[in-house]
Design an enzyme around this catalytic site. Structure first.
Site, PDB file in Angstrom:
ATOM      1  N   ASP A 149      -4.270   5.074   6.366  1.00  8.79           N
ATOM      2  CA  ASP A 149      -4.877   6.323   6.809  1.00  8.79           C
ATOM      3  C   ASP A 149      -5.875   5.899   8.025  1.00  8.79           C
ATOM      4  O   ASP A 149      -5.382   5.724   9.213  1.00  8.79           O
ATOM      5  CB  ASP A 149      -5.386   7.230   5.837  1.00  8.79           C
ATOM      6  CG  ASP A 149      -5.954   8.581   6.181  1.00  8.79           C
ATOM      7  OD1 ASP A 149      -5.147   9.460   6.523  1.00  8.79           O
ATOM      8  OD2 ASP A 149      -7.231   8.655   5.898  1.00  8.79           O
ATOM      9  N   LYS A 190      -0.402   7.128   8.705  1.00  8.81           N
ATOM     10  CA  LYS A 190      -0.827   8.286   9.414  1.00  8.81           C
ATOM     11  C   LYS A 190      -1.530   7.751  10.753  1.00  8.81           C
ATOM     12  O   LYS A 190      -2.712   7.773  10.941  1.00  8.81           O
ATOM     13  CB  LYS A 190      -1.700   9.140   8.534  1.00  8.81           C
ATOM     14  CG  LYS A 190      -1.374  10.043   7.679  1.00  8.81           C
ATOM     15  CD  LYS A 190      -2.340  10.932   7.259  1.00  8.81           C
ATOM     16  CE  LYS A 190      -2.128  11.602   5.889  1.00  8.81           C
ATOM     17  NZ  LYS A 190      -3.296  12.280   5.161  1.00  8.81           N
ATOM     18  N   GLU A 211       0.944  -1.294   0.079  1.00  6.77           N
ATOM     19  CA  GLU A 211       0.000   0.069  -0.031  1.00  6.77           C
ATOM     20  C   GLU A 211       1.031   1.292   0.041  1.00  6.77           C
ATOM     21  O   GLU A 211       1.753   1.177   0.298  1.00  6.77           O
ATOM     22  CB  GLU A 211      -0.930  -0.107   1.197  1.00  6.77           C
ATOM     23  CG  GLU A 211      -2.577  -0.280   0.769  1.00  6.77           C
ATOM     24  CD  GLU A 211      -3.164   1.070   0.233  1.00  6.77           C
ATOM     25  OE1 GLU A 211      -2.528   1.704  -0.358  1.00  6.77           O
ATOM     26  OE2 GLU A 211      -4.299   0.879   0.253  1.00  6.77           O
ATOM     27  N   PHE A 260      -2.052  16.270   4.341  1.00  9.41           N
ATOM     28  CA  PHE A 260      -2.372  15.628   2.989  1.00  9.41           C
ATOM     29  C   PHE A 260      -1.145  15.458   2.040  1.00  9.41           C
ATOM     30  O   PHE A 260      -0.635  16.622   1.769  1.00  9.41           O
ATOM     31  CB  PHE A 260      -3.517  16.414   2.222  1.00  9.41           C
ATOM     32  CG  PHE A 260      -4.149  15.114   1.285  1.00  9.41           C
ATOM     33  CD1 PHE A 260      -4.739  14.132   1.678  1.00  9.41           C
ATOM     34  CD2 PHE A 260      -3.745  15.230  -0.199  1.00  9.41           C
ATOM     35  CE1 PHE A 260      -5.530  13.332   0.757  1.00  9.41           C
ATOM     36  CE2 PHE A 260      -4.111  14.210  -0.781  1.00  9.41           C
ATOM     37  CZ  PHE A 260      -5.071  13.147  -0.665  1.00  9.41           C
TER      38      PHE A 260
HETATM   39  P1  IMP Z   1      -7.925   4.516   4.458  1.00  9.53           P
HETATM   40  O1  IMP Z   1      -8.887   3.531   4.399  1.00  9.53           O
HETATM   41  O2  IMP Z   1      -8.353   5.584   5.179  1.00  9.53           O
HETATM   42  O3  IMP Z   1      -6.716   4.040   5.313  1.00  9.53           O
HETATM   43  O4  IMP Z   1      -7.428   4.850   3.142  1.00  9.53           O
HETATM   44  C1  IMP Z   1      -6.250   4.906   2.484  1.00  9.53           C
HETATM   45  C2  IMP Z   1      -6.163   5.252   1.037  1.00  9.53           C
HETATM   46  O5  IMP Z   1      -6.594   6.912   1.256  1.00  9.53           O
HETATM   47  C3  IMP Z   1      -4.721   5.431   0.617  1.00  9.53           C
HETATM   48  O6  IMP Z   1      -4.549   4.116  -0.117  1.00  9.53           O
HETATM   49  C4  IMP Z   1      -4.809   6.625  -0.288  1.00  9.53           C
HETATM   50  O7  IMP Z   1      -5.253   6.184  -1.564  1.00  9.53           O
HETATM   51  C5  IMP Z   1      -5.702   7.459   0.438  1.00  9.53           C
HETATM   52  N1  IMP Z   1      -4.908   8.502   1.218  1.00  9.53           N
HETATM   53  C6  IMP Z   1      -5.086   8.768   2.444  1.00  9.53           C
HETATM   54  N2  IMP Z   1      -4.373   9.723   2.930  1.00  9.53           N
HETATM   55  C7  IMP Z   1      -3.675  10.318   2.000  1.00  9.53           C
HETATM   56  C8  IMP Z   1      -2.799  11.234   1.609  1.00  9.53           C
HETATM   57  O8  IMP Z   1      -2.225  12.141   2.532  1.00  9.53           O
HETATM   58  N3  IMP Z   1      -2.366  11.623   0.182  1.00  9.53           N
HETATM   59  C9  IMP Z   1      -3.188  10.831  -0.838  1.00  9.53           C
HETATM   60  N4  IMP Z   1      -3.663  10.002  -0.706  1.00  9.53           N
HETATM   61  C10 IMP Z   1      -4.027   9.307   0.609  1.00  9.53           C
HETATM   62 MG    MG Z   2      -4.589   3.893  -2.513  1.00  8.06          MG
END
Ligand code: IMP
Ligand code: MG
Length: 180
Positions: free
Chosen positions: A102, A130, A98, A151
């Site tokens: 996030d 994060k 990945e 971001f």
């Molecule tokens: P999660 O389900 O919130 O963990 O989503 C993760 C996905 O969100 C990652 O694979 C990214 O595609 C996108 N994402 C989350 N934070 C960022 C960021 O700071 N920059 C770009 N894409 C992000």
């Molecule tokens: Mg992604």
């Protein structure tokens, strides 16, 4: 593009060193095995290409496309499989690659689905995490860097499909997406 970047977090050189380190760890852990390395597109495409070339053991490569974000900067909580793994994964040792963890919503959902298909093992390799934004705990086996709650774009990561081709990772200026 550079004018839209607030601060460079990781330079090309720092990324190269970290990816080599992760590749060496995976190489050591998977000696004599034949892992199936699955990249979650599109954000991990650059990391995947660099990482797999630092892995010195037989392996197979596959790709998945899942969507959870749309064009916003916060997760919608909805995860959709747009493209599934092409190969049979029963009994395989999977490494999911990945770009960034996030909230953890996407990955925890994905790991659950893949686990249910009778894999032998499944590990997660994410370039960025994060931790402040985690909603669901997802164990990370191979982590590149932790990042603050900003971001970030570049090295495959996008905002609204732009900035993926930046060779470094930087914080996007909030005024670009009208945030913060
Ligand atoms: P999660 O389900 O919130 O963990 O989503 C993760 C996905 O969100 C990652 O694979 C990214 O595609 C996108 N994402 C989350 N934070 C960022 C960021 O700071 N920059 C770009 N894409 C992000
Ligand atoms: Mg992604």
């Amino acid at each position: 593009m550079k004018q839209d970047i607030l601060e460079v977090l990781f330079t090309e050189e720092q990324l190269r060193e970290k990816v080599a380190e992760l590749g060496a760890r995976i190489t050591a852990d998977y000696q004599g095995k034949n892992p199936l390395i699955v990249s979650v597109l599109k954000g991990s495409y650059v990391f995947m290409a660099d990482l797999t070339r630092q892995i010195d053991t037989k392996c197979n490569i596959d790709f998945m496309v899942v969507s959870s974000y749309g064009s916003g900067t916060k997760t919608s909580g909805e995860v959709q499989i747009i493209k599934d793994i092409g190969s049979k994964i029963e009994g395989r040792d999977l490494i999911i690659v990945e770009d960034i963890l996030d909230s953890g919503v996407t990955l925890s959902y994905l790991m659950k689905i893949l686990q249910a298909r009778g894999v032998n093992s499944i590990r997660l390799c994410t370039l960025l995490s994060k931790p402040e934004r985690r909603k669901i705990d997802v164990p990370i086996d191979y982590l590149g860097f932790e990042v603050p709650d900003e971001f970030v774009v570049g090295y495959g990561l996008d905002y609204d499909e732009t900035y993926r081709n930046l060779p470094y990772i930087g914080i996007l200026k909030p005024e670009v997406y009208g945030g913060k």
